[in-house]
Structures are given as structure tokens and as C-alpha cells.
Motif scaffolding. Structure first.
Motif, mmCIF file in Angstrom:
data_model
loop_
_atom_site.group_PDB
_atom_site.id
_atom_site.type_symbol
_atom_site.label_atom_id
_atom_site.label_comp_id
_atom_site.label_asym_id
_atom_site.label_seq_id
_atom_site.Cartn_x
_atom_site.Cartn_y
_atom_site.Cartn_z
ATOM 1 N N PRO A 292 -3.115 5.256 6.899
ATOM 2 C CA PRO A 292 -4.499 5.002 6.510
ATOM 3 C C PRO A 292 -4.783 3.505 6.490
ATOM 4 O O PRO A 292 -4.072 2.740 5.857
ATOM 5 C CB PRO A 292 -4.581 5.593 5.101
ATOM 6 C CG PRO A 292 -3.182 5.616 4.612
ATOM 7 C CD PRO A 292 -2.299 5.762 5.818
ATOM 8 N N GLN A 293 -5.798 3.097 7.205
ATOM 9 C CA GLN A 293 -6.195 1.692 7.225
ATOM 10 C C GLN A 293 -7.348 1.536 6.248
ATOM 11 O O GLN A 293 -8.407 2.110 6.430
ATOM 12 C CB GLN A 293 -6.632 1.275 8.634
ATOM 13 C CG GLN A 293 -5.524 1.321 9.648
ATOM 14 C CD GLN A 293 -4.415 0.336 9.337
ATOM 15 O OE1 GLN A 293 -4.669 -0.730 8.797
ATOM 16 N NE2 GLN A 293 -3.195 0.698 9.661
ATOM 17 N N ILE B 6 -4.049 6.865 -6.634
ATOM 18 C CA ILE B 6 -5.292 6.094 -6.573
ATOM 19 C C ILE B 6 -4.912 4.712 -6.062
ATOM 20 O O ILE B 6 -3.918 4.138 -6.489
ATOM 21 C CB ILE B 6 -5.947 5.990 -7.963
ATOM 22 C CG1 ILE B 6 -6.327 7.371 -8.480
ATOM 23 C CG2 ILE B 6 -7.172 5.087 -7.914
ATOM 24 C CD1 ILE B 6 -6.873 7.371 -9.887
ATOM 25 N N THR B 7 -5.691 4.168 -5.145
ATOM 26 C CA THR B 7 -5.394 2.863 -4.568
ATOM 27 C C THR B 7 -6.282 1.793 -5.187
ATOM 28 O O THR B 7 -7.501 1.945 -5.247
ATOM 29 C CB THR B 7 -5.620 2.887 -3.049
ATOM 30 O OG1 THR B 7 -4.818 3.913 -2.485
ATOM 31 C CG2 THR B 7 -5.249 1.566 -2.423
ATOM 32 N N VAL B 8 -5.637 0.722 -5.652
ATOM 33 C CA VAL B 8 -6.348 -0.439 -6.173
ATOM 34 C C VAL B 8 -5.977 -1.620 -5.281
ATOM 35 O O VAL B 8 -4.799 -1.909 -5.095
ATOM 36 C CB VAL B 8 -5.964 -0.742 -7.640
ATOM 37 C CG1 VAL B 8 -6.645 -2.015 -8.113
ATOM 38 C CG2 VAL B 8 -6.335 0.419 -8.535
ATOM 39 N N SER B 9 -6.977 -2.264 -4.689
ATOM 40 C CA SER B 9 -6.739 -3.419 -3.828
ATOM 41 C C SER B 9 -7.116 -4.700 -4.564
ATOM 42 O O SER B 9 -8.142 -4.749 -5.241
ATOM 43 C CB SER B 9 -7.564 -3.310 -2.544
ATOM 44 O OG SER B 9 -7.206 -2.156 -1.827
ATOM 45 N N LEU B 10 -6.267 -5.713 -4.420
ATOM 46 C CA LEU B 10 -6.511 -7.027 -5.009
ATOM 47 C C LEU B 10 -6.621 -8.035 -3.882
ATOM 48 O O LEU B 10 -5.735 -8.118 -3.043
ATOM 49 C CB LEU B 10 -5.356 -7.433 -5.931
ATOM 50 C CG LEU B 10 -4.907 -6.430 -6.985
ATOM 51 C CD1 LEU B 10 -3.690 -6.952 -7.714
ATOM 52 C CD2 LEU B 10 -6.020 -6.149 -7.945
ATOM 53 N N THR B 11 -7.701 -8.789 -3.856
ATOM 54 C CA THR B 11 -7.879 -9.788 -2.809
ATOM 55 C C THR B 11 -7.483 -11.160 -3.337
ATOM 56 O O THR B 11 -7.377 -11.369 -4.551
ATOM 57 C CB THR B 11 -9.341 -9.826 -2.319
ATOM 58 O OG1 THR B 11 -10.168 -10.223 -3.406
ATOM 59 C CG2 THR B 11 -9.780 -8.470 -1.787
ATOM 60 N N LYS B 12 -7.305 -12.086 -2.409
ATOM 61 C CA LYS B 12 -6.936 -13.446 -2.824
ATOM 62 C C LYS B 12 -8.094 -14.149 -3.535
ATOM 63 O O LYS B 12 -7.897 -15.126 -4.230
ATOM 64 C CB LYS B 12 -6.454 -14.259 -1.627
ATOM 65 C CG LYS B 12 -7.488 -14.484 -0.559
ATOM 66 C CD LYS B 12 -6.901 -15.259 0.595
ATOM 67 C CE LYS B 12 -7.901 -15.407 1.712
ATOM 68 N NZ LYS B 12 -7.327 -16.110 2.849
ATOM 69 N N GLY C 256 -11.516 1.553 -2.453
ATOM 70 C CA GLY C 256 -12.420 0.920 -1.509
ATOM 71 C C GLY C 256 -13.738 0.440 -2.090
ATOM 72 O O GLY C 256 -14.516 -0.210 -1.402
ATOM 73 N N SER C 257 -14.017 0.751 -3.346
ATOM 74 C CA SER C 257 -15.271 0.331 -3.981
ATOM 75 C C SER C 257 -15.013 -0.859 -4.895
ATOM 76 O O SER C 257 -14.073 -0.846 -5.688
ATOM 77 C CB SER C 257 -15.854 1.472 -4.817
ATOM 78 O OG SER C 257 -16.078 2.607 -4.008
#
Length: 135
Positions: free
Chosen positions: A39-40, A61-67, A75-76
Motif C-alpha cells: 500500500p502506497q 491504524i496508520t499514523v504518519s509523521l512528517t518532518k 491519511g487525514s
């Protein structure tokens, strides 16, 4: 009843492609089902590279952290103050939280997500890439 092997019978000159079509369709389905689907996510992060990786659970559940210091749950975009409530709202029977953190994310972001996961009794898995397999 004797079998008739005499050459007076005409050989069949037509060939039915129905069987070959079925085989090709089954091969196509087989290759689609057995190929690895990765999954991208829409959030662009540079995952840290390690020597080994483990498979990702489907119940997570996916949690994304950006720089830049932004948080994304599935994704939200989510503000830091609402992270626990958003995770609680999205959680059904998931036991894992997958953290997709950029290499340049701050340790404070890691701690915030880990604390939110602990509040919900979830295990935290950190997403990484295998060394040498960058996008």
C-alpha cells in the motif's frame, strides 16, 4: 463393440480456444492474487532504512509523521491535541498502531504517538524500509 481405426474418418480441422482462454484467465487471477501489494500512502515520508523488516498486520491504524511536525491518521491530517480522540474514534478491534515517521521527524512526535497508543492499549510498530530498497 470394436473400435473403428479406419482412415475413412475425417480428421478434426477446427481447434476450440475456449480451454486456452480459461487457462489464461486462471493464470491472470493467480498472478494478481499472489503478487505482493504494497500500500502506497498519500503522505510522503522518508522511512528509515534497516537490515530486516517484518510484515505489516492488516488489523492496524496508520499514523504518519512528517518532518514538518504534522500528524496524519489513516491519511487525514489531525492536530496533536486531537490525536488520542481521533485514534479512539477510528479504532474498532485494531491492536496495532503503525507509525510511519519521516527520518527527520522529532523524537517528541514519536513520544506523542507512543503515549496515545499506550492510552488506548495499542502496540506501536515503526514502519521502515529495507536498506537499499528506497523508492
Amino acid at each position: 463393440m470394436p473400435l473403428d481405426f479406419s482412415p475413412s474418418r475425417e480428421p478434426m480441422t477446427t481447434f476450440s480456444l475456449a480451454g486456452m482462454t480459461d487457462v489464461v484467465l486462471l493464470l491472470l487471477i493467480f498472478f494478481l492474487l499472489t503478487s505482493s501489494f504494497i500500500p502506497q500512502m498519500g503522505i510522503q515520508v522518508n522511512l528509515p532504512q534497516v537490515d530486516s523488516a517484518s510484515p505489516v498486520s492488516e488489523q492496524s491504524i496508520t499514523v504518519s509523521l512528517t518532518k514538518d511536525g504534522n500528524y496524519y491518521v489513516a491519511g487525514s491530517p489531525v492536530p496533536q491535541a486531537r490525536l488520542v480522540s481521533e485514534l479512539r474514534a477510528r479504532r474498532t478491534d485494531q491492536q496495532f498502531l503503525i507509525m510511519r515517521a519521516d527520518q527527520e521527524a522529532r523524537i517528541g512526535q514519536f513520544a506523542t504517538v507512543a503515549s496515545a497508543a499506550q492510552a488506548l492499549n495499542m502496540r506501536v510498530l515503526v514502519a521502515t524500509e529495507r536498506a537499499g530498497q528506497s523508492r
